[in-house]
Design an enzyme around this catalytic site. Sequence first.
Site, PDB file in Angstrom:
ATOM      1  N   GLU A 175       0.816  -1.208   0.000  1.00 50.41           N
ATOM      2  CA  GLU A 175       0.000   0.000   0.000  1.00 50.41           C
ATOM      3  C   GLU A 175       0.853   1.263   0.000  1.00 50.41           C
ATOM      4  O   GLU A 175       0.553   2.231  -0.711  1.00 50.41           O
ATOM      5  CB  GLU A 175      -0.953  -0.018   1.200  1.00 50.41           C
ATOM      6  CG  GLU A 175      -2.066  -1.047   1.063  1.00 50.41           C
ATOM      7  CD  GLU A 175      -2.931  -1.143   2.309  1.00 50.41           C
ATOM      8  OE1 GLU A 175      -2.670  -0.384   3.272  1.00 50.41           O
ATOM      9  OE2 GLU A 175      -3.858  -1.968   2.319  1.00 50.41           O
ATOM     10  N   HIS A 208      -9.477   1.258   0.272  1.00 52.07           N
ATOM     11  CA  HIS A 208      -9.930   0.707   1.543  1.00 52.07           C
ATOM     12  C   HIS A 208     -11.447   0.682   1.684  1.00 52.07           C
ATOM     13  O   HIS A 208     -11.950   0.185   2.682  1.00 52.07           O
ATOM     14  CB  HIS A 208      -9.331   1.509   2.710  1.00 52.07           C
ATOM     15  CG  HIS A 208      -7.915   1.140   2.991  1.00 52.07           C
ATOM     16  ND1 HIS A 208      -6.876   1.539   2.197  1.00 52.07           N
ATOM     17  CD2 HIS A 208      -7.365   0.397   3.980  1.00 52.07           C
ATOM     18  CE1 HIS A 208      -5.751   1.066   2.693  1.00 52.07           C
ATOM     19  NE2 HIS A 208      -6.009   0.368   3.764  1.00 52.07           N
TER      20      HIS A 208
END
Length: 308
Positions: A175, A208
Amino acid sequence: MAALGGDGLRLLSVSGPEPEPESAALNGAGPGLCCWVSVCSCLSLACSYVGSLYVWKSELPRDHPAVIKRRFTSVLVVSSLSPLCVLLWRELTGLQPGISLFTLMGFRLEGIFPAALLPLLLTMILFLGPLMQLSMDCPWDLADGLKVALAPQAWARCLTDMRWLRNQVIAPLTEELVFRACMLPMLAPCTGLGPAIFTCPLFFGVAHFHHVIEQLRFRQGSVGSIFLSAGHLIGPVLCHSFCNYMGFPAVCAALEHPQRCPLLVGYVLGVGLFLLLLQPLTEPRLYSSLPLCLLLDRTGASATSLCS
């Protein structure tokens, strides 16, 4: 030529084409097109990252080891290819940062030790209250806790636990690579370094949002985005991993804790010290030169006090 005299020579000396300013030459695509390419590149990276998680169709929950292993494969492939997106962005916009692609993305050895330790220390200060709460509720004393933490058997169990690997290693690394190291260099010439730091979490939120669908009690996050301005990727990765381990601060549990007063003092003190130490511990001089500032200087984009 001599018959022209001094005035003629001066005329000839200034009549040739003037060299094009470096910033103009580097922004031949135009600022509007550069911004569109940057935004589209970042959006495509975010969608690719999220889409890779759903390539494998399965009825199993997301915490099942088989699902985690498949998603490991997907996100590692996308993360490995993400630098190619930055390379393509550079070719489409015509921007030449003057430094290697991996240096621009935060892969460098210069200043790596302060870049790894200081952001993590700052994040631990922010979590002073939760750390106090964790130590109060821990059944071991300090010596026993260190023995357990440093035991090879404990690390062996962690390295074979798919959920631990996902939360502490794979998720922070991939990420931060995609949403910090790749996106910040593409957004900074368009928006400036300051706005780019706060724009990346918007794309980070896209990646997310799927957790809301899968698990409404998702509480993981990262406070590491600001630390990429130190010019290293290792700081955000370590901070992200630490935040994943701590989770969201259990403020309600602290209010009902038998030792509520010292815990609340720890919470307030941690936030206060974090705000107090944020600027000195992220001072660019601690981490040597910032690659993003070199990019902004060459492109003529607006810089912040970080680059002064």
